[in-house]
Design a protein around this motif. Structure first.
Motif, PDB file in Angstrom:
ATOM      1  N   ILE A  87       4.294  16.896  -5.674  1.00  0.00           N
ATOM      2  CA  ILE A  87       5.075  15.663  -5.607  1.00  0.00           C
ATOM      3  C   ILE A  87       5.152  15.169  -4.162  1.00  0.00           C
ATOM      4  CG2 ILE A  87       7.416  14.716  -5.831  1.00  0.00           C
ATOM      5  CD1 ILE A  87       7.710  16.584  -8.322  1.00  0.00           C
ATOM      6  N   GLY A  88       5.449  16.060  -3.257  1.00  0.00           N
ATOM      7  CA  GLY A  88       5.532  15.685  -1.842  1.00  0.00           C
ATOM      8  C   GLY A  88       4.221  15.152  -1.304  1.00  0.00           C
ATOM      9  N   SER A  89       3.128  15.777  -1.682  1.00  0.00           N
ATOM     10  CA  SER A  89       1.809  15.338  -1.241  1.00  0.00           C
ATOM     11  C   SER A  89       1.467  13.947  -1.784  1.00  0.00           C
ATOM     12  CB  SER A  89       0.753  16.356  -1.696  1.00  0.00           C
ATOM     13  OG  SER A  89      -0.531  15.929  -1.342  1.00  0.00           O
ATOM     14  N   ILE A  90       1.759  13.728  -3.047  1.00  0.00           N
ATOM     15  CA  ILE A  90       1.482  12.427  -3.664  1.00  0.00           C
ATOM     16  C   ILE A  90       2.360  11.349  -3.031  1.00  0.00           C
ATOM     17  CG2 ILE A  90       1.669  11.091  -5.798  1.00  0.00           C
ATOM     18  CD1 ILE A  90       0.852  13.678  -7.299  1.00  0.00           C
ATOM     19  N   GLN A  91       3.631  11.642  -2.833  1.00  0.00           N
ATOM     20  CA  GLN A  91       4.535  10.661  -2.240  1.00  0.00           C
ATOM     21  C   GLN A  91       4.127  10.338  -0.803  1.00  0.00           C
ATOM     22  OE1 GLN A  91       8.278  12.662  -3.086  1.00  0.00           O
ATOM     23  NE2 GLN A  91       8.711  11.223  -4.746  1.00  0.00           N
ATOM     24  N   TYR A  92       3.678  11.326  -0.067  1.00  0.00           N
ATOM     25  CA  TYR A  92       3.205  11.105   1.305  1.00  0.00           C
ATOM     26  C   TYR A  92       1.981  10.192   1.295  1.00  0.00           C
ATOM     27  CZ  TYR A  92       1.320  12.008   5.943  1.00  0.00           C
ATOM     28  OH  TYR A  92       0.821  11.858   7.216  1.00  0.00           O
ATOM     29  N   SER A  93       1.055  10.451   0.402  1.00  0.00           N
ATOM     30  CA  SER A  93      -0.150   9.628   0.304  1.00  0.00           C
ATOM     31  C   SER A  93       0.182   8.194  -0.090  1.00  0.00           C
ATOM     32  CB  SER A  93      -1.134  10.233  -0.702  1.00  0.00           C
ATOM     33  OG  SER A  93      -1.576  11.492  -0.248  1.00  0.00           O
TER      34      SER A  93
ATOM     35  N   SER B 201       2.095   1.647   3.656  1.00  0.00           N
ATOM     36  CA  SER B 201       2.391   1.236   5.033  1.00  0.00           C
ATOM     37  C   SER B 201       1.209   0.493   5.658  1.00  0.00           C
ATOM     38  CB  SER B 201       2.761   2.442   5.893  1.00  0.00           C
ATOM     39  OG  SER B 201       1.626   3.259   6.103  1.00  0.00           O
ATOM     40  N   ASP B 202       0.030   0.678   5.105  1.00  0.00           N
ATOM     41  CA  ASP B 202      -1.166   0.004   5.623  1.00  0.00           C
ATOM     42  C   ASP B 202      -1.363  -1.304   4.863  1.00  0.00           C
ATOM     43  OD1 ASP B 202      -3.463  -0.573   6.966  1.00  0.00           O
ATOM     44  OD2 ASP B 202      -4.669   1.018   6.074  1.00  0.00           O
ATOM     45  N   SER B 203      -0.440  -2.241   5.075  1.00  0.00           N
ATOM     46  CA  SER B 203      -0.438  -3.477   4.295  1.00  0.00           C
ATOM     47  C   SER B 203      -1.635  -4.376   4.593  1.00  0.00           C
ATOM     48  CB  SER B 203       0.865  -4.243   4.523  1.00  0.00           C
ATOM     49  OG  SER B 203       0.987  -4.560   5.897  1.00  0.00           O
ATOM     50  N   ASP B 204      -2.304  -4.171   5.714  1.00  0.00           N
ATOM     51  CA  ASP B 204      -3.480  -4.983   6.043  1.00  0.00           C
ATOM     52  C   ASP B 204      -4.665  -4.658   5.147  1.00  0.00           C
ATOM     53  OD1 ASP B 204      -2.087  -6.171   8.073  1.00  0.00           O
ATOM     54  OD2 ASP B 204      -2.897  -4.870   9.643  1.00  0.00           O
ATOM     55  N   ARG B 205      -4.619  -3.512   4.508  1.00  0.00           N
ATOM     56  CA  ARG B 205      -5.773  -3.071   3.739  1.00  0.00           C
ATOM     57  C   ARG B 205      -5.420  -2.894   2.264  1.00  0.00           C
ATOM     58  NH1 ARG B 205      -8.859   2.152   3.287  1.00  0.00           N
ATOM     59  NH2 ARG B 205     -10.739   1.400   2.343  1.00  0.00           N
ATOM     60  N   GLN B 206      -5.002  -3.936   1.627  1.00  0.00           N
ATOM     61  CA  GLN B 206      -4.648  -3.876   0.212  1.00  0.00           C
ATOM     62  C   GLN B 206      -5.825  -4.363  -0.628  1.00  0.00           C
ATOM     63  OE1 GLN B 206      -1.969  -2.487  -1.231  1.00  0.00           O
ATOM     64  NE2 GLN B 206      -1.305  -1.845   0.780  1.00  0.00           N
ATOM     65  N   ASP B 207      -6.949  -3.671  -0.547  1.00  0.00           N
ATOM     66  CA  ASP B 207      -8.119  -4.050  -1.327  1.00  0.00           C
ATOM     67  C   ASP B 207      -8.129  -3.306  -2.661  1.00  0.00           C
ATOM     68  OD1 ASP B 207      -8.952  -1.453  -0.698  1.00  0.00           O
ATOM     69  OD2 ASP B 207     -10.345  -2.104   0.840  1.00  0.00           O
ATOM     70  N   ASP B 208      -9.171  -3.546  -3.445  1.00  0.00           N
ATOM     71  CA  ASP B 208      -9.265  -2.930  -4.776  1.00  0.00           C
ATOM     72  C   ASP B 208      -9.297  -1.404  -4.706  1.00  0.00           C
ATOM     73  OD1 ASP B 208      -9.207  -5.376  -6.011  1.00  0.00           O
ATOM     74  OD2 ASP B 208     -11.389  -5.512  -6.249  1.00  0.00           O
ATOM     75  N   PHE B 209      -9.936  -0.853  -3.683  1.00  0.00           N
ATOM     76  CA  PHE B 209     -10.029   0.598  -3.557  1.00  0.00           C
ATOM     77  C   PHE B 209      -8.643   1.205  -3.328  1.00  0.00           C
ATOM     78  CE2 PHE B 209     -10.598   4.513  -1.102  1.00  0.00           C
ATOM     79  CZ  PHE B 209     -11.380   5.236  -1.998  1.00  0.00           C
ATOM     80  N   VAL B 210      -7.892   0.621  -2.407  1.00  0.00           N
ATOM     81  CA  VAL B 210      -6.545   1.116  -2.108  1.00  0.00           C
ATOM     82  C   VAL B 210      -5.655   0.977  -3.333  1.00  0.00           C
ATOM     83  CG1 VAL B 210      -4.477   0.724  -0.711  1.00  0.00           C
ATOM     84  CG2 VAL B 210      -6.724   0.733   0.369  1.00  0.00           C
ATOM     85  N   CYS B 211      -5.750  -0.160  -4.004  1.00  0.00           N
ATOM     86  CA  CYS B 211      -4.965  -0.385  -5.216  1.00  0.00           C
ATOM     87  C   CYS B 211      -5.308   0.669  -6.277  1.00  0.00           C
ATOM     88  CB  CYS B 211      -5.218  -1.793  -5.737  1.00  0.00           C
ATOM     89  SG  CYS B 211      -4.115  -2.262  -7.069  1.00  0.00           S
TER      90      CYS B 211
ATOM     91  N   GLN C 231      -6.447   3.695  -5.723  1.00  0.00           N
ATOM     92  CA  GLN C 231      -5.864   4.967  -5.292  1.00  0.00           C
ATOM     93  C   GLN C 231      -4.383   5.031  -5.661  1.00  0.00           C
ATOM     94  OE1 GLN C 231      -7.043   4.793  -1.045  1.00  0.00           O
ATOM     95  NE2 GLN C 231      -7.731   6.888  -1.372  1.00  0.00           N
ATOM     96  N   MET C 232      -3.688   3.933  -5.413  1.00  0.00           N
ATOM     97  CA  MET C 232      -2.260   3.909  -5.711  1.00  0.00           C
ATOM     98  C   MET C 232      -2.007   4.091  -7.207  1.00  0.00           C
ATOM     99  SD  MET C 232      -1.001   0.954  -3.068  1.00  0.00           S
ATOM    100  CE  MET C 232       0.724   1.100  -3.483  1.00  0.00           C
ATOM    101  N   TYR C 233      -2.785   3.410  -8.034  1.00  0.00           N
ATOM    102  CA  TYR C 233      -2.624   3.577  -9.485  1.00  0.00           C
ATOM    103  C   TYR C 233      -2.890   5.029  -9.904  1.00  0.00           C
ATOM    104  CZ  TYR C 233      -1.801  -1.247 -10.930  1.00  0.00           C
ATOM    105  OH  TYR C 233      -1.228  -2.462 -11.140  1.00  0.00           O
ATOM    106  N   ALA C 234      -3.888   5.658  -9.299  1.00  0.00           N
ATOM    107  CA  ALA C 234      -4.208   7.048  -9.646  1.00  0.00           C
ATOM    108  C   ALA C 234      -3.054   7.986  -9.266  1.00  0.00           C
ATOM    109  CB  ALA C 234      -5.494   7.474  -8.951  1.00  0.00           C
ATOM    110  N   TYR C 235      -2.499   7.799  -8.064  1.00  0.00           N
ATOM    111  CA  TYR C 235      -1.369   8.633  -7.640  1.00  0.00           C
ATOM    112  C   TYR C 235      -0.156   8.414  -8.550  1.00  0.00           C
ATOM    113  CZ  TYR C 235      -3.620  10.024  -3.249  1.00  0.00           C
ATOM    114  OH  TYR C 235      -4.453  10.551  -2.310  1.00  0.00           O
ATOM    115  N   ILE C 236       0.103   7.166  -8.873  1.00  0.00           N
ATOM    116  CA  ILE C 236       1.253   6.871  -9.729  1.00  0.00           C
ATOM    117  C   ILE C 236       1.057   7.427 -11.130  1.00  0.00           C
ATOM    118  CG2 ILE C 236       2.503   4.977 -10.846  1.00  0.00           C
ATOM    119  CD1 ILE C 236       2.365   3.576  -8.089  1.00  0.00           C
TER     120      ILE C 236
END
Length: 72
Positions: A15-21, A27-37, A39-44
């Motif tokens: 849980i801690g590792s996923i929340q950190y990621s 926090s990297d709002s400049d890079r909200q591309d499809d790849f980052v999105c 990754q976020m869906y996978a972690y969630i």
């Protein structure tokens, strides 16, 4: 010698590792591309599976996680 942990200890570490990621990605709002999105869906999705654990709420894994992490 290999260290062994209980299932709860492993889940808390995960849980801690996923929340950190997720925090790093949001926090990297400049890079909200499809790849980052993606990754976020996978972690969630991983956190949503952990929500099935009876003690998940105790570790802050509850509610609508997509909304909590501001997914599009």
């Amino acid at each position: 010698m290999r260290r062994t942990e209980t299932a709860e200890q492993v889940l808390v570490t995960l849980i801690g590792s996923i929340q950190y990621s997720l925090a790093e990605l949001t926090s990297d709002s400049d890079r909200q591309d499809d790849f980052v999105c993606g990754q976020m869906y996978a972690y969630i999705e991983c956190l949503e599976l952990i929500q099935l654990w009876q003690n998940a709420k105790k570790f802050g894994i509850d509610g609508n996680l997509e909304k909590k992490y501001n997914l599009p």
